[in-house]
Design an enzyme around this catalytic site. Structure first.
Site, PDB file in Angstrom:
ATOM      1  N   THR A   1      53.356  18.201 -17.553  1.00 36.60           N
ATOM      2  CA  THR A   1      54.798  17.797 -18.071  1.00 36.60           C
ATOM      3  C   THR A   1      55.326  16.322 -17.465  1.00 36.60           C
ATOM      4  OG1 THR A   1      55.020  20.152 -18.090  1.00 36.60           O
ATOM      5  CG2 THR A   1      57.100  18.677 -18.381  1.00 36.60           C
TER       6      THR A   1
ATOM      7  N   HIS B   1      53.503  13.485 -19.219  1.00 37.37           N
ATOM      8  CA  HIS B   1      54.267  13.298 -20.591  1.00 37.37           C
ATOM      9  C   HIS B   1      55.530  12.282 -20.308  1.00 37.37           C
ATOM     10  CE1 HIS B   1      51.623  15.762 -23.273  1.00 37.37           C
ATOM     11  NE2 HIS B   1      51.600  16.622 -22.123  1.00 37.37           N
TER      12      HIS B   1
ATOM     13  N   HIS C   1      58.984  19.312 -10.839  1.00 39.47           N
ATOM     14  CA  HIS C   1      59.576  20.571 -10.660  1.00 39.47           C
ATOM     15  C   HIS C   1      58.620  21.409  -9.678  1.00 39.47           C
ATOM     16  CE1 HIS C   1      56.788  20.569 -14.131  1.00 39.47           C
ATOM     17  NE2 HIS C   1      56.404  21.741 -13.766  1.00 39.47           N
ATOM     18  N   GLU C   2      57.509  20.906  -9.278  1.00 34.45           N
ATOM     19  CA  GLU C   2      56.704  21.645  -8.707  1.00 34.45           C
ATOM     20  C   GLU C   2      56.784  21.059  -7.236  1.00 34.45           C
ATOM     21  OE1 GLU C   2      52.533  21.095  -9.679  1.00 34.45           O
ATOM     22  OE2 GLU C   2      52.825  21.756 -11.554  1.00 34.45           O
TER      23      GLU C   2
ATOM     24  N   CYS D   1      63.884  34.296 -21.757  1.00 33.32           N
ATOM     25  CA  CYS D   1      65.391  33.590 -22.004  1.00 33.32           C
ATOM     26  C   CYS D   1      65.078  32.830 -23.270  1.00 33.32           C
ATOM     27  CB  CYS D   1      65.778  32.668 -20.892  1.00 33.32           C
ATOM     28  SG  CYS D   1      67.298  31.681 -21.309  1.00 33.32           S
TER      29      CYS D   1
ATOM     30  N   ILE E   1      45.331  25.049 -13.166  1.00 30.37           N
ATOM     31  CA  ILE E   1      45.877  26.402 -13.521  1.00 30.37           C
ATOM     32  C   ILE E   1      44.759  27.362 -13.765  1.00 30.37           C
ATOM     33  CG2 ILE E   1      47.285  27.999 -14.903  1.00 30.37           C
ATOM     34  CD1 ILE E   1      49.135  25.529 -15.466  1.00 30.37           C
TER      35      ILE E   1
ATOM     36  N   ASP F   1      34.573  24.189 -19.008  1.00 31.77           N
ATOM     37  CA  ASP F   1      35.364  22.967 -19.046  1.00 31.77           C
ATOM     38  C   ASP F   1      34.334  21.863 -19.115  1.00 31.77           C
ATOM     39  OD1 ASP F   1      38.149  21.978 -17.363  1.00 31.77           O
ATOM     40  OD2 ASP F   1      36.892  20.574 -18.012  1.00 31.77           O
TER      41      ASP F   1
ATOM     42  N   ILE G   1      48.469  24.790 -23.839  1.00 33.34           N
ATOM     43  CA  ILE G   1      49.490  24.489 -24.986  1.00 33.34           C
ATOM     44  C   ILE G   1      48.952  23.460 -26.094  1.00 33.34           C
ATOM     45  CG2 ILE G   1      51.641  23.521 -25.706  1.00 33.34           C
ATOM     46  CD1 ILE G   1      52.711  24.341 -22.826  1.00 33.34           C
TER      47      ILE G   1
ATOM     48  N   TYR H   1      54.108  32.186 -21.246  1.00 30.58           N
ATOM     49  CA  TYR H   1      54.931  31.282 -20.840  1.00 30.58           C
ATOM     50  C   TYR H   1      55.530  31.348 -19.080  1.00 30.58           C
ATOM     51  CZ  TYR H   1      58.541  27.445 -21.258  1.00 30.58           C
ATOM     52  OH  TYR H   1      59.288  26.265 -20.893  1.00 30.58           O
TER      53      TYR H   1
END
Ligand code: NAD
Ligand code: ZN
Length: 342
Positions: free
Chosen positions: A40, A43, A63-64, A107, A175, A195, A264, A287
Site C-alpha cells: 500500500t 502505491h 501503518h506497519e 466494518c 505475507i 512464486d 488483491i 481482509y
C-alpha cells in the site's frame, strides 16, 4: 518531529519536520521505533490512480509499526508509558451493523492509518486507544513491527483447519512467507509454495516450506507425486493477487477443497466457475485481521516459537527511505524495515 509525507504533486515522499501530534482524550501517543513498508505504501509512493483517488494528501504515510507509549489521553486506562505496542491500522466506525455486533473486522467503512488518517512513518503517531496492541514481554521491536502483515498471514492461514492437510500457498511475498510457519504450527502435512521469484522461493524454504514451485515452469503432477499426494491440495491460500495463481489453484485442489483469498488482483479477471461448482470448492475472501482474535493468536504463536524473523530482508534508517522503497521495488526483497529510534 520527522514525518514521511506524501504531497499531491507527483510520485515520491518527503521527510520533513512537522509538529508532534497531541493525543485526544481517547487516544494514545506512541514513539515509533520500527516501521515496515507494505505494498500500500508503494502505491502511495508511486502516486498511482488508486492512491490519487484515495489519499487526501498531504498525508503522513505508513501503518506497519512498533513503538513505545509516550503519552495517554485523559480517558485512557490500562496502558503504561514505555510499553512496547503496535496498532491495528483499521479504525472502525463503531456504528455499522457489524461493528455493533462485535464483528469489527467486517466494518462497513474502516479508515486506514497512513491512508485516510496520519500514519506511522514518523517519530510519533497517535492512534485511538481501542487500536493499541500490547506485545508480550521482551519481544524484539522489529518482530513487533511485523504484526500488521503477520496478522494478514495468520488470518488467512487459520481461515480453515489445516491439521493433516496438504496446503498450497501461491505467492511468497512477506505475507505468504509468514503464513508458512503458521500452517506448519497448525499441523499441515505438506506446505507447497509457488512464486516465480527465486529469492522469495529460497526464503520460503528457510521459513519451512516442504517444497517450492516456480509456477511459470511447474509440472504440478510431478510435484504432488513426489510428495505422495494423489488427489491435490486440500487447502489453498492465494497470496499473490495473480489470476494465474488462481488458475493453478483450481487445477490442483481436491474436490471439496477450501480456498482463502488474500491477494488483491489489480483488475477483475474471469475464473473457471464450473470447476468451482463441480469440485464443490469453498472460497473465502480475507481482509485485514480479526479484531482482536487474530492479534491474540499472533501473541500466542510468537510465544510458542513461530519464527517470522527470516522475512526481514532489509533494514534502513528513516533518512534512507528512498533506498528502502527502491529495495521493495527491486523485487529481491521481502520485508523492508525503517528504523525511527535507537
Ligand atoms: P507481494 O506483492 O510482495 O507478493 C506477491 C508475490 O506473488 C510476489 O512474490 C510475486 O512474485 C508472486 N506471484 C506473482 N504471480 C504469481 C503466480 N502466478 N503464482 C504464485 N505467485 C505469484 O505481496 P504481499 O505484501 O506478501 O501481499 C500479498 C498479496 O496480498 C498482495 O496481492 C497484496 O495486495 C495483498 N494484501 C491483501 C490484504 C488483505 O487484507 N486482503 C492485506 C495486505 C496485502
Ligand atoms: Zn463499522
Amino acid at each position: 518531529m520527522r514525518a514521511l509525507v506524501k504531497h499531491p504533486d507527483g510520485p515520491g515522499l518527503t521527510l520533513e519536520e512537522v509538529p508532534v501530534p497531541e493525543p485526544g482524550p481517547d487516544e494514545v501517543l506512541i514513539r515509533v521505533h520500527t516501521t515496515g513498508i507494505c505494498g500500500t505504501d508503494l502505491h502511495i509512493y508511486e502516486w498511482d490512480d488508486w492512491a490519487r483517488s484515495t489519499v487526501p494528501a498531504p498525508m503522513t504515510v505508513g501503518h506497519e509499526f512498533s513503538g513505545h507509549i509516550a503519552a495517554l489521553g485523559s480517558n485512557v486506562k490500562g496502558f503504561e508509558i514505555g510499553e512496547l505496542v503496535s496498532a491495528e491500522g483499521h479504525v472502525v466506525c463503531g456504528k455499522c451493523r457489524n461493528c455493533l455486533a462485535g464483528r469489527r473486522h467486517l466494518c462497513k467503512e474502516p479508515r486506514g492509518l497512513g491512508v485516510d488518517i496520519p500514519g506511522a512513518f514518523a517519530d510519533y503517531v497517535v492512534v485511538p486507544k481501542q487500536n493499541v496492541w500490547r506485545h508480550v514481554e521482551g519481544l524484539d521491536p522489529e518482530i513487533a513491527a511485523l504484526f500488521d502483515p503477520f496478522g494478514n498471514a495468520v488470518h488467512t492461514a487459520l481461515a480453515f483447519p489445516v491439521l493433516g492437510e496438504d496446503v498450497l500457498i501461491t505467492g511468497a511475498g512477506p505475507i505468504g512467507l509468514m503464513a508458512i510457519p503458521v500452517v506448519r504450527k497448525a499441523g499441515a502435512r505438506n506446505v507447497v509454495v509457488s512464486d516465480p521469484n527465486e529469492f522469495r522461493r529460497s526464503l520460503a524454504m528457510e521459513m519451512g516450506a516442504t517444497v517450492t514451485v516456480d509456477p511459470t515452469t511447474a509440472d504440478w503432477k510431478t510435484v504432488q507425486g513426489e510428495l505422495g499426494m494423489t488427489e491435490g491440495f486440500d487447502i489453498a491460500l492465494e497470496m499473490s493477487g495473480s489470476r494465474y495463481a488462481m488458475a493453478d489453484i483450481l487445477a490442483n485442489t481436491v474436490h471439496g477443497a477450501r480456498v482463502a483469498l488474500l491477494g488483491i488482483p489489480s483488475d477483475p479477471y474471469p475464473i473457471d466457475w464450473s470447476t468451482v461448482i463441480f469440485n464443490m470448492l469453498t472460497i473465502r475472501g480475507i481482509y485485514g485481521r480479526e479484531m482482536y482474535d487474530t492479534w491474540y493468536k499472533m501473541n500466542i504463536l510468537i510465544q510458542s516459537g513461530v519464527d517470522i524473523s527470516p522475512v526481514i530482508s532489509h533494514r534502513f534508517s528513516a533518512e534512507e527511505y528512498d533506498r528502502a522503497f527502491a529495495a521493495v521495488r527491486g523485487g529481491d526483497a521481502a520485508k523492508v524495515l525503517l528504523r525511527w529510534a535507537d
